[in-house]
Structure formats: structure tokens, C-alpha cells
Design a protein around this motif. Structure first.
Motif, PDB file in Angstrom:
ATOM      1  N   SER A  26      -7.730   5.564   1.740  1.00 50.49           N
ATOM      2  CA  SER A  26      -8.371   4.679   2.713  1.00 50.49           C
ATOM      3  C   SER A  26      -8.688   5.432   4.003  1.00 50.49           C
ATOM      4  N   ALA A  27      -7.761   6.292   4.437  1.00 49.30           N
ATOM      5  CA  ALA A  27      -7.987   7.067   5.657  1.00 49.30           C
ATOM      6  C   ALA A  27      -9.157   8.024   5.484  1.00 49.30           C
ATOM      7  N   THR A  66      -2.679   5.536  -1.681  1.00 49.04           N
ATOM      8  CA  THR A  66      -3.737   4.588  -1.337  1.00 49.04           C
ATOM      9  C   THR A  66      -4.095   4.687   0.138  1.00 49.04           C
ATOM     10  N   PHE A  67      -3.078   4.868   0.986  1.00 46.69           N
ATOM     11  CA  PHE A  67      -3.336   5.006   2.423  1.00 46.69           C
ATOM     12  C   PHE A  67      -4.169   6.256   2.715  1.00 46.69           C
ATOM     13  N   ARG A  68      -3.854   7.354   2.044  1.00 50.31           N
ATOM     14  CA  ARG A  68      -4.627   8.586   2.261  1.00 50.31           C
ATOM     15  C   ARG A  68      -6.077   8.411   1.833  1.00 50.31           C
ATOM     16  N   SER A 120      -3.264  -4.330   3.360  1.00 52.61           N
ATOM     17  CA  SER A 120      -4.284  -3.333   3.003  1.00 52.61           C
ATOM     18  C   SER A 120      -5.584  -3.584   3.751  1.00 52.61           C
ATOM     19  N   ILE A 122      -5.233  -2.527   7.490  1.00 52.03           N
ATOM     20  CA  ILE A 122      -5.273  -1.062   7.608  1.00 52.03           C
ATOM     21  C   ILE A 122      -6.688  -0.551   7.365  1.00 52.03           C
ATOM     22  N   ASP A 123      -7.383  -1.137   6.386  1.00 55.84           N
ATOM     23  CA  ASP A 123      -8.763  -0.732   6.121  1.00 55.84           C
ATOM     24  C   ASP A 123      -9.648  -0.985   7.341  1.00 55.84           C
ATOM     25  N   MET A 181       0.850  -1.196   0.000  1.00 56.03           N
ATOM     26  CA  MET A 181       0.000   0.000   0.000  1.00 56.03           C
ATOM     27  C   MET A 181       0.886   1.246   0.000  1.00 56.03           C
TER      28      MET A 181
END
Length: 236
Positions: A9-10, A5-7, A128, A131-132, A1
Motif C-alpha cells: 500500500s505504501a 500488505t502495508f508495504r 486498511s 491507511i490507504d 493489515m
């Protein structure tokens, strides 16, 4: 990730697809347990743990689970994790366990958990998915914390009532003084609906304002470009 992609998802978990405000999932525990901040945050933390571990387990086993029986297997995994959390609360936080009651076992049937397992963990890698689960759980946690804080503050004039069940040496914060008469309806079921409705209205108002600003940016950019004189070639 990657970071982008992290941003995304956040932003989705904490705001755009917030389980409590946007998707309106898990309303039963949100409304029932948010009588004060301690109860609400405790249930939110338990849900985060179950969501993260369930997403991790399903993402790791997704290639071995037959499609036809995926839902029963998902529920079995979630039920096993909830049982562990339930026993842990009973062993180490027994007073809080008695207060939360049936709402810890009911995490098994919480639409938030099963929805993320089915929609995301069953189709993505373990990191992923974990984290999700964490971010979706955090989205639910802040809604529970705000809702519980509002109801407790208006209803009894305190914050962190019941914190001694977790930290024996701690005590609640008295905000409005000992002579505050309280506003009983806030900590009753009707108050839960009113408070959540106000949060959803505020959430929708903020989204509407952000959307209006987003629509105005291209128009402002176009006006600025049209107002800028074109460069003329120098005279020979």
C-alpha cells in the motif's frame, strides 16, 4: 493489515499509483495552488485529512449503504468532512484560508478522494482503508511539496514564503539573496505545466530504469548458473 500488505500500500500510494504523477488526478489544485511550498503543503495536508476520514467513514458504513445510491452518499460524506476542514481553516488559520480560497471546498469534487473511496474503502475494512487514504494523501503531498518548492525557489528565490500565516514568528528562507530578479514564468500557470511535466518525465525515466534492471536480474542469474560447473560424482 500485515506488514507485506502495508508495504504494498505504501509503495502504491507514494510511488506506483501516485495520484499526481501516475494517475494524473486532481491536476486543477495541483497546478493552481503550488505557487509556493506553504500553500501546496497546506492543501495537501487538508486533502490527507479528508481522504483518511472519508475512507474510514465509508469503510465503516459500506455494508449499510445501498449500492444504487453509493456515489451520492460518498459525496455527502466527503462534503461533510470538507465543511469541517474549511471551517477549521477559517477559524484558526484565517490568513491561509483566504489564500487557499475556493480550493478547500473543491476537495469535495477532487477525483483523488472519490476514486479511493469507490475503489478501495467501499471494498475493504476500516483500518486498511484509513491507511490507504493516508498513504495516497502522502503521495499527493510530496508531489505538491516538490512542485511548490521548485516553482517558489526558481520564481522568487525563496522557500516557505507565507509561513508566517501559520507560525507568526517564522519567516521565509531567502536562498538566492535579496537581489535575485526572479523568474516570473515559473510562478505563472505556464510554469506549473512545465514543472509538473518535468516531474512526470523524471518519474517515467526512473520507472523505465527500474524496469530495465528488473529484466536484467533473471538473465544475470541464468548466466551465473550456467557458468557454474556441475558437481561431479567422486570416483569409486
Amino acid at each position: 493489515m500485515n506488514m507485506q500488505t502495508f508495504r504494498e500500500s505504501a509503495f502504491n500510494g507514494l510511488w506506483k499509483q501516485n495520484p499526481g504523477l501516475a494517475q494524473l488526478l486532481g491536476l486543477c489544485p495541483i497546478l493552481a495552488i503550488s505557487t509556493n511550498m506553504v500553500n501546496a503543503v497546506s492543501l495537501g495536508l487538508a486533502t490527507i485529512l479528508v481522504m483518511a476520514l472519508a475512507n474510514l467513514a465509508v469503510a465503516s458504513l459500506r455494508n449499510f449503504i445501498p449500492y444504487e445510491i453509493r456515489i451520492p452518499v460518498f459525496i455527502l460524506i466527503i462534503a461533510a468532512l470538507v465543511t469541517v476542514v474549511d471551517l477549521a481553516f477559517n477559524a484558526w488559520l484565517h490568513s491561509l484560508y483566504l489564500v487557499l480560497g475556493i480550493f478547500i471546498p473543491l476537495i469535495v469534487t477532487n477525483c483523488i478522494v472519490l476514486a479511493r473511496v469507490e475503489a478501495f474503502a467501499a471494498k475493504n475494512d476500516a483500518l486498511s482503508s484509513t491507511i490507504d487514504g493516508l498513504l495516497m494523501g502522502l503521495g499527493l503531498l510530496w508531489v505538491l511539496a516538490v512542485l511548490g518548492g521548485i516553482r517558489e525557489l526558481i520564481g522568487t528565490g525563496t522557500l516557505f514564503s507565507g509561513i508566517e500565516m501559520i507560525f507568526p514568528d517564522a519567516s521565509a528562507l531567502v536562498i538566492f539573496g535579496d537581489d535575485y530578479p526572479g523568474f516570473l514564468i515559473t510562478i505563472l500557470p505556464p510554469g506549473a505545466f512545465f514543472a509538473l511535466g518535468c516531474l512526470i518525465a523524471l518519474y517515467n525515466a526512473i520507472n523505465t530504469r527500474l524496469a530495465a534492471r528488473a529484466r536484467m536480474r533473471p538473465a544475470a542469474s541464468a548466466e551465473a548458473e550456467s557458468a557454474t560447473p556441475e558437481a561431479r560424482p567422486a570416483a569409486g
